[in-house]
Design a protein around this motif. Structure first.
Motif, PDB file in Angstrom:
ATOM      1  N   ASN A  47       0.797  -1.230   0.000  1.00  0.00           N
ATOM      2  CA  ASN A  47       0.000   0.000   0.000  1.00  0.00           C
ATOM      3  C   ASN A  47       0.828   1.277   0.000  1.00  0.00           C
ATOM      4  O   ASN A  47       0.252   2.355  -0.018  1.00  0.00           O
ATOM      5  CB  ASN A  47      -0.907   0.016   1.232  1.00  0.00           C
ATOM      6  CG  ASN A  47      -0.084   0.170   2.502  1.00  0.00           C
ATOM      7  OD1 ASN A  47       1.036  -0.311   2.591  1.00  0.00           O
ATOM      8  ND2 ASN A  47      -0.615   0.869   3.478  1.00  0.00           N
ATOM      9  N   MET A  68      10.571   2.245  -0.617  1.00  0.00           N
ATOM     10  CA  MET A  68      11.856   2.979  -0.564  1.00  0.00           C
ATOM     11  C   MET A  68      12.637   2.577   0.687  1.00  0.00           C
ATOM     12  O   MET A  68      13.842   2.319   0.632  1.00  0.00           O
ATOM     13  CB  MET A  68      11.606   4.497  -0.555  1.00  0.00           C
ATOM     14  CG  MET A  68      10.990   5.011  -1.837  1.00  0.00           C
ATOM     15  SD  MET A  68      10.553   6.761  -1.714  1.00  0.00           S
ATOM     16  CE  MET A  68       8.876   6.750  -2.307  1.00  0.00           C
ATOM     17  N   TYR A 112      11.336  16.369   0.655  1.00  0.00           N
ATOM     18  CA  TYR A 112      10.243  15.650   1.330  1.00  0.00           C
ATOM     19  C   TYR A 112      10.734  15.140   2.686  1.00  0.00           C
ATOM     20  O   TYR A 112      11.690  14.359   2.751  1.00  0.00           O
ATOM     21  CB  TYR A 112       9.806  14.507   0.423  1.00  0.00           C
ATOM     22  CG  TYR A 112       8.741  13.583   0.980  1.00  0.00           C
ATOM     23  CD1 TYR A 112       7.681  14.060   1.744  1.00  0.00           C
ATOM     24  CD2 TYR A 112       8.770  12.216   0.699  1.00  0.00           C
ATOM     25  CE1 TYR A 112       6.697  13.208   2.221  1.00  0.00           C
ATOM     26  CE2 TYR A 112       7.795  11.354   1.172  1.00  0.00           C
ATOM     27  CZ  TYR A 112       6.761  11.865   1.931  1.00  0.00           C
ATOM     28  OH  TYR A 112       5.788  11.021   2.409  1.00  0.00           O
ATOM     29  N   VAL A 117      12.360  13.880  -6.217  1.00  0.00           N
ATOM     30  CA  VAL A 117      10.927  13.888  -6.563  1.00  0.00           C
ATOM     31  C   VAL A 117      10.878  14.694  -7.860  1.00  0.00           C
ATOM     32  O   VAL A 117      10.769  15.910  -7.858  1.00  0.00           O
ATOM     33  CB  VAL A 117      10.062  14.536  -5.453  1.00  0.00           C
ATOM     34  CG1 VAL A 117       8.581  14.435  -5.828  1.00  0.00           C
ATOM     35  CG2 VAL A 117      10.318  13.873  -4.112  1.00  0.00           C
ATOM     36  N   SER A 126       2.951   5.495  -6.523  1.00  0.00           N
ATOM     37  CA  SER A 126       1.822   4.804  -5.875  1.00  0.00           C
ATOM     38  C   SER A 126       0.525   5.503  -6.250  1.00  0.00           C
ATOM     39  O   SER A 126       0.545   6.594  -6.831  1.00  0.00           O
ATOM     40  CB  SER A 126       1.978   4.804  -4.357  1.00  0.00           C
ATOM     41  OG  SER A 126       1.656   6.076  -3.824  1.00  0.00           O
ATOM     42  N   SER A 176      -1.447   6.508  -3.958  1.00  0.00           N
ATOM     43  CA  SER A 176      -1.893   7.137  -2.705  1.00  0.00           C
ATOM     44  C   SER A 176      -2.714   8.399  -2.919  1.00  0.00           C
ATOM     45  O   SER A 176      -3.714   8.601  -2.246  1.00  0.00           O
ATOM     46  CB  SER A 176      -0.688   7.458  -1.826  1.00  0.00           C
ATOM     47  OG  SER A 176      -0.196   6.257  -1.277  1.00  0.00           O
ATOM     48  N   LYS A 177      -2.277   9.249  -3.847  1.00  0.00           N
ATOM     49  CA  LYS A 177      -3.037  10.483  -4.084  1.00  0.00           C
ATOM     50  C   LYS A 177      -3.809  10.412  -5.397  1.00  0.00           C
ATOM     51  O   LYS A 177      -4.129  11.419  -6.007  1.00  0.00           O
ATOM     52  CB  LYS A 177      -2.106  11.686  -4.020  1.00  0.00           C
ATOM     53  CG  LYS A 177      -1.697  11.913  -2.578  1.00  0.00           C
ATOM     54  CD  LYS A 177      -0.572  12.843  -2.424  1.00  0.00           C
ATOM     55  CE  LYS A 177      -0.065  12.774  -1.003  1.00  0.00           C
ATOM     56  NZ  LYS A 177       1.132  13.579  -0.828  1.00  0.00           N
TER      57      LYS A 177
END
Ligand code: PMP
Length: 431
Positions: free
Chosen positions: A101, A107, A140, A185, A255, A257-258
């Motif tokens: 998930n 990472m 980040y 990123v 991912s 996720s967003k």
């Protein structure tokens, strides 16, 4: 209001009094607003609710390739999901491993494996005297926490308009064998929303690090997260590295996720066949396989890259007005004062704000005391230390638009107050 630095001591004192009155009035409202973390807002989460019911019978649990997703197996993910992530990351399915998930988890595990086993037969990093990672700043915070937690020394590298300062990256990687990696990123970066230029991607591929097991951690968390109709384009790093004869130098991550649900989405990594084989070998000792039912739900919900893109348009429709409101208020309240600068991203989740030097912690404190929580000052730097104490990450996604406007207005008031306090202490007292 004019340029603050041109004001006399008396004018500054009068302004401070006026701003303090406004601040006290805001504070009395008892606000409770949160702009701390980059998470989707409620309305965005609602977009993906049908995903929860799109696999709801025994028959529906059989994927298109015949896998019964209720059972064990498929270490690197459902073939369909590998294809979907390959399309998102613009690589081939055989270069993809679908995980659980969380990409941050992938990472962390990737570095933990390097620590324990080494990379492609190299010395385990944990046996080395020192291990260093280059950290483009601002960056980040959770990348930095991974390093701190695993005892990896962080070396900040300044971000430029189109990516990290590559001359410094090249130099540090070339001359110091303790430098084992760099966090990136590359698209709509966290927190500045910048996208690396082709020249920066090429400079990454052209690196000749002293450490043979140096790895670029290419965290493409915001690959399809546009907030404008014109999209930033990112050159393909895996192809660029391969063209330079260094296909093993990069690991890619992303991912949903967003895209769907943070914490209940699907993550993936991609790398050269050699790297993937190495990872698979260790991973097979760690797990029998990932949650294929969630992969199947995502696959059925999106079908393909076009499905993801159509879904991201809906996110854009919700997020774009929030980003626009932040820009509008920052410009209206702070434009022309010559005390602050901020980014104007085309995508991602953040706006990066630079206050006058020495003011970020004070601004965050003033905001918090008036009921608006922002990301802590310093969080965008390794060890939580912003050497100039000026950077604040603004995350506009969670508050509804009207609350966001209130929060940003208060934020600008706190910026002015902190700046006036700072300027007041610098100016000589006139008789
Ligand atoms: N990378 C970046 C750059 C992020 O901003 C985030 C989320 N804040 C993550 C990774 C975490 O992603 P995941 O939920 O897949 O662990």
């Amino acid at each position: 209001m004019s340029n603050l630095s041109s004001l006399s001591r008396e004018q500054l004192l009068a302004l401070k009094k006026q701003l303090t009155e406004q601040y006290d009035a805001c504070r009395a409202q008892g606000l409770q607003l949160n702009m701390a973390r980059g998470k989707p807002g409620r309305e965005q989460l609602d977009l993906s609710t049908p995903l929860l019911t799109c696999v709801s019978s025994a028959e529906a649990c059989i994927s298109e390739d015949g896998t019964d997703c209720r059972n064990y197996g498929g270490l690197d993910g459902l073939p369909g999901m590998k294809r979907l992530f390959a399309d998102l990351l613009e690589v081939r399915p055989e270069n993809v491993m679908v995980g659980g998930n969380s990409s941050l988890n992938l990472m962390y595990d990737t570095i933990a494996r390097a620590m324990l086993y080494g990379v492609l037969g190299g010395t385990p990093w944990s046996r080395l005297e020192r291990v260093k990672f280059l950290c483009p700043v601002p960056g980040y915070d959770r990348h930095f926490t991974v390093c701190e937690s695993l005892g990896i020394e962080m070396v900040p590298v300044e971000m430029r308009e189109d990516g990290p300062d590559m001359a410094t990256v090249k130099d540090l990687a070339k001359h110091d064998p303790a430098v084992k990696g760099i966090w990136c990123v590359p698209k709509y970066s966290n927190p500045e929303g910048k996208t690396y230029s082709d020249a920066v991607v090429d400079a990454f591929a052209a690196l000749r690090p002293a450490a043979a097991d140096f790895r670029i951690f290419w965290d493409n968390a915001y690959c399809v997260h546009h907030i404008r109709d014109e999209h930033d384009e990112l050159k393909n790093i895996l192809d660029a590295c391969a063209a330079q004869g260094r296909p093993d130098m990069v690991y890619l991550f992303t991912s949903t996720s967003k895209i769907t649900f943070p914490g209940a989405g699907v993550a993936a990594m991609a790398a050269s066949e050699t790297n993937i084989a190495d990872i698979r070998r260790h991973l097979s000792a760690q797990t029998i396989g990932p949650d294929k039912l969630n992969q199947l739900r995502h696959l059925r919900f999106f079908k393909d890259r076009a499905g993801v893109e159509a879904h991201m348009k809906k996110h854009q429709a919700i997020l774009a007005p929030k980003f626009a409101a932040v820009q509008e208020i920052l410009q209206a309240e702070l434009g022309g004062l010559d005390i602050a600068e901020w980014t104007h991203p085309h995508g991602g989740y953040f706006i990066s704000f630079n206050a006058p030097d020495g003011c970020a912690a004070r601004i965050v404190q003033l905001c918090r005391e008036a009921g608006v929580v922002t990301t802590p000052a310093g969080a965008t730097y390794p060890y939580g230390r912003d050497p100039r104490d000026r950077n604040i990450r603004i995350a506009p996604s969670v508050p509804p638009l009207s609350e966001l406007r209130t929060a940003i207005s208060l934020f600008t008031l706190c910026v002015k107050l902190a700046a006036v306090e700072k300027l007041g202490t610098r100016k000589p007292v006139l008789a």
